[in-house]
Design a protein around this motif. Structure first.
Motif, short mmCIF file in Angstrom:
data_model
loop_
_atom_site.label_atom_id
_atom_site.label_comp_id
_atom_site.label_asym_id
_atom_site.label_seq_id
_atom_site.Cartn_x
_atom_site.Cartn_y
_atom_site.Cartn_z
N LEU A 128 -79.87 -13.74 -98.23
CA LEU A 128 -80.00 -15.01 -98.95
C LEU A 128 -79.74 -16.20 -98.02
CD1 LEU A 128 -78.20 -14.09 -102.30
CD2 LEU A 128 -80.62 -14.60 -101.99
N VAL A 129 -78.72 -16.08 -97.19
CA VAL A 129 -78.44 -17.15 -96.22
C VAL A 129 -79.63 -17.36 -95.30
CG1 VAL A 129 -77.01 -17.75 -94.21
CG2 VAL A 129 -75.93 -16.90 -96.28
N GLN A 130 -80.25 -16.26 -94.87
CA GLN A 130 -81.41 -16.35 -93.98
C GLN A 130 -82.58 -17.07 -94.64
OE1 GLN A 130 -82.23 -15.94 -90.97
NE2 GLN A 130 -84.46 -15.77 -91.02
N GLN A 131 -82.78 -16.85 -95.95
CA GLN A 131 -83.89 -17.52 -96.65
C GLN A 131 -83.66 -19.03 -96.70
OE1 GLN A 131 -86.54 -15.48 -97.26
NE2 GLN A 131 -85.06 -14.11 -96.31
N VAL A 132 -82.42 -19.43 -96.98
CA VAL A 132 -82.11 -20.86 -97.00
C VAL A 132 -82.25 -21.45 -95.59
CG1 VAL A 132 -80.37 -22.61 -97.55
CG2 VAL A 132 -80.56 -20.55 -98.96
N TYR A 133 -81.76 -20.73 -94.62
CA TYR A 133 -81.87 -21.18 -93.22
C TYR A 133 -83.34 -21.37 -92.83
CZ TYR A 133 -81.91 -20.69 -88.11
OH TYR A 133 -82.15 -20.87 -86.76
N SER A 134 -84.18 -20.41 -93.17
CA SER A 134 -85.61 -20.51 -92.81
C SER A 134 -86.26 -21.72 -93.47
CB SER A 134 -86.34 -19.23 -93.23
OG SER A 134 -85.83 -18.11 -92.56
N ALA A 135 -85.90 -21.95 -94.74
CA ALA A 135 -86.47 -23.11 -95.45
C ALA A 135 -86.02 -24.42 -94.81
CB ALA A 135 -86.06 -23.06 -96.92
N LEU A 136 -84.74 -24.51 -94.47
CA LEU A 136 -84.22 -25.73 -93.85
C LEU A 136 -84.80 -25.94 -92.46
CD1 LEU A 136 -80.49 -25.52 -94.97
CD2 LEU A 136 -82.15 -27.27 -95.64
N ARG A 137 -84.94 -24.88 -91.69
CA ARG A 137 -85.53 -24.98 -90.34
C ARG A 137 -86.99 -25.43 -90.44
NH1 ARG A 137 -83.52 -25.87 -85.62
NH2 ARG A 137 -82.25 -24.00 -85.38
N SER A 138 -87.71 -24.89 -91.40
CA SER A 138 -89.10 -25.28 -91.59
C SER A 138 -89.20 -26.76 -91.97
CB SER A 138 -89.74 -24.41 -92.68
OG SER A 138 -91.05 -24.82 -92.96
N HIS A 139 -88.33 -27.22 -92.86
CA HIS A 139 -88.34 -28.63 -93.26
C HIS A 139 -87.99 -29.53 -92.08
CE1 HIS A 139 -87.72 -32.24 -95.66
NE2 HIS A 139 -86.53 -32.37 -95.08
N ALA A 140 -87.01 -29.12 -91.29
CA ALA A 140 -86.59 -29.93 -90.14
C ALA A 140 -87.71 -30.07 -89.13
CB ALA A 140 -85.35 -29.32 -89.49
N VAL B 141 -86.13 -29.57 -102.37
CA VAL B 141 -86.88 -29.54 -101.11
C VAL B 141 -86.79 -28.15 -100.48
CG1 VAL B 141 -87.00 -30.49 -98.77
CG2 VAL B 141 -86.58 -32.02 -100.71
N ILE B 142 -85.62 -27.56 -100.54
CA ILE B 142 -85.43 -26.21 -99.99
C ILE B 142 -86.34 -25.21 -100.71
CG2 ILE B 142 -83.78 -24.31 -99.72
CD1 ILE B 142 -81.58 -26.50 -99.45
N ARG B 143 -86.36 -25.26 -102.03
CA ARG B 143 -87.20 -24.34 -102.80
C ARG B 143 -88.69 -24.55 -102.48
NH1 ARG B 143 -84.20 -22.01 -106.87
NH2 ARG B 143 -82.25 -23.08 -107.40
N ALA B 144 -89.07 -25.80 -102.29
CA ALA B 144 -90.49 -26.12 -102.05
C ALA B 144 -90.97 -25.55 -100.72
CB ALA B 144 -90.70 -27.62 -102.08
N GLN B 145 -90.07 -25.31 -99.78
CA GLN B 145 -90.46 -24.76 -98.48
C GLN B 145 -90.86 -23.29 -98.56
OE1 GLN B 145 -90.84 -26.31 -95.46
NE2 GLN B 145 -90.52 -28.21 -96.61
N MET B 146 -90.36 -22.59 -99.58
CA MET B 146 -90.66 -21.16 -99.72
C MET B 146 -91.05 -20.87 -101.17
SD MET B 146 -87.72 -19.44 -97.28
CE MET B 146 -88.56 -17.84 -97.29
N PRO B 147 -92.23 -21.31 -101.59
CA PRO B 147 -92.62 -21.16 -103.00
C PRO B 147 -92.74 -19.72 -103.46
CG PRO B 147 -94.49 -21.88 -101.64
CD PRO B 147 -93.27 -21.98 -100.78
#
Length: 274
Positions: free
Chosen positions: A161-173, A185-191
């Motif tokens: 779960l931490v990895q999924q949030v990390y991936s979404a935040l890294r993608s947004h950054a 915004v985090i959810r929108a990165q990994m629909p």
């Protein structure tokens, strides 16, 4: 009289020779090693029934619950290993007993693997199996890896779960040049991924399990993802600005998100709770 003495002496020598020719009994430490060696050998010769028979009673119960029928069970467990290798890939000449305590033992075996898809040749690693003494023999115990409620699996789920949030935040950054703690915004990165509730702040021992927390650091210079595993273990990953190394820590974690790196370098899915 003299012939009787010679006969007794000759018989004694013969008995000694017979005893010397017998194989020495295996020591308490050698028996668990042989059990693991036989388990791997059975997988190598595709004796799948023997592989399943070598498992502990609890491991077999969990294995049956995980698959649909016995034929599928035996085929699946001929290759299955909790390590990053198939069971037949283990080396039986590099087995080492790590510990024996009563009816439990830890026995490790080595295996080889491709470094970065084979571009850097082959590497060698070890995995330690747990064994339990049941019904007069040592059996391989895969309970920790098969039981979804075991502590290692609970911690593995938390790190996923931490990895999924990390991936979404890294993608947004990467796309925006900024860090955010906005759950939408985090959810929108990994629909395609169904996130659980995402909360603001830092997880603590009273936090609900498997609930990600996100907090921005001072002046938005970094962002912290934290979570309490169902096992009770706290974990935090700190995502710094683009180009810097992410870090993580588990067990005791900071109560606030500051700009100081954590104890370990974070490499995504290969970083875990150990």
């Amino acid at each position: 009289m003299e012939s009787d003495i010679k006969r007794v002496f000759r018989n004694a020598l013969f008995a000694m020779a017979v005893v010397a020719a017998l194989p020495a009994p295996l020591s308490g430490w050698e028996l668990p090693a042989r059990a693991l060696r036989d388990y791997i050998d059975a997988a190598r010769r595709r004796d799948c029934a023997a592989v399943v028979a070598a498992l502990s009673a609890r491991s077999r119960e969990l294995a049956v619950a995980a698959v649909t029928d016995r034929s599928t069970l035996e085929r699946s467990f001929c290759d299955y290993s909790p390590a990053t290798a198939k069971l037949p890939d283990f080396e039986t000449n590099r087995i080492r007993v790590e510990r024996v305590s009563g009816t439990t033992a830890l026995v490790s075996a080595s295996y080889t693997y491709d470094r970065f898809f084979g571009f850097f040749g082959r590497g060698r690693s070890r995995y330690t199996y747990a064994l339990s003494f049941e019904d007069g023999t040592w059996r391989v115990d895969l309970t920790e890896s098969l039981d979804p409620e075991s502590r290692p699996n609970q911690d593995r789920r938390a790190m996923f779960l931490v990895q999924q949030v990390y991936s979404a935040l890294r993608s947004h950054a990467r796309s925006s040049g900024t860090l955010t703690d906005d759950a939408a915004v985090i959810r929108a990165q990994m629909p395609g991924f169904q996130f659980p509730e995402i909360r603001s702040g830092v997880a603590d021992p009273a936090a609900p399990p498997d609930t990600p927390y996100v907090a921005l650091g001072p002046a938005g210079a970094c962002i912290c993802i934290s979570l309490r595993s169902a096992s009770g273990t706290l974990v935090m990953v700190k995502l710094p600005p683009e180009g810097s190394q992410a870090t993580y820590q588990y067990g005791r974690i900071p109560s606030a998100c500051d700009d100081q790196p954590l104890a370990r370098s974070y490499y995504g899915s290969t970083s875990g709770i150990r």
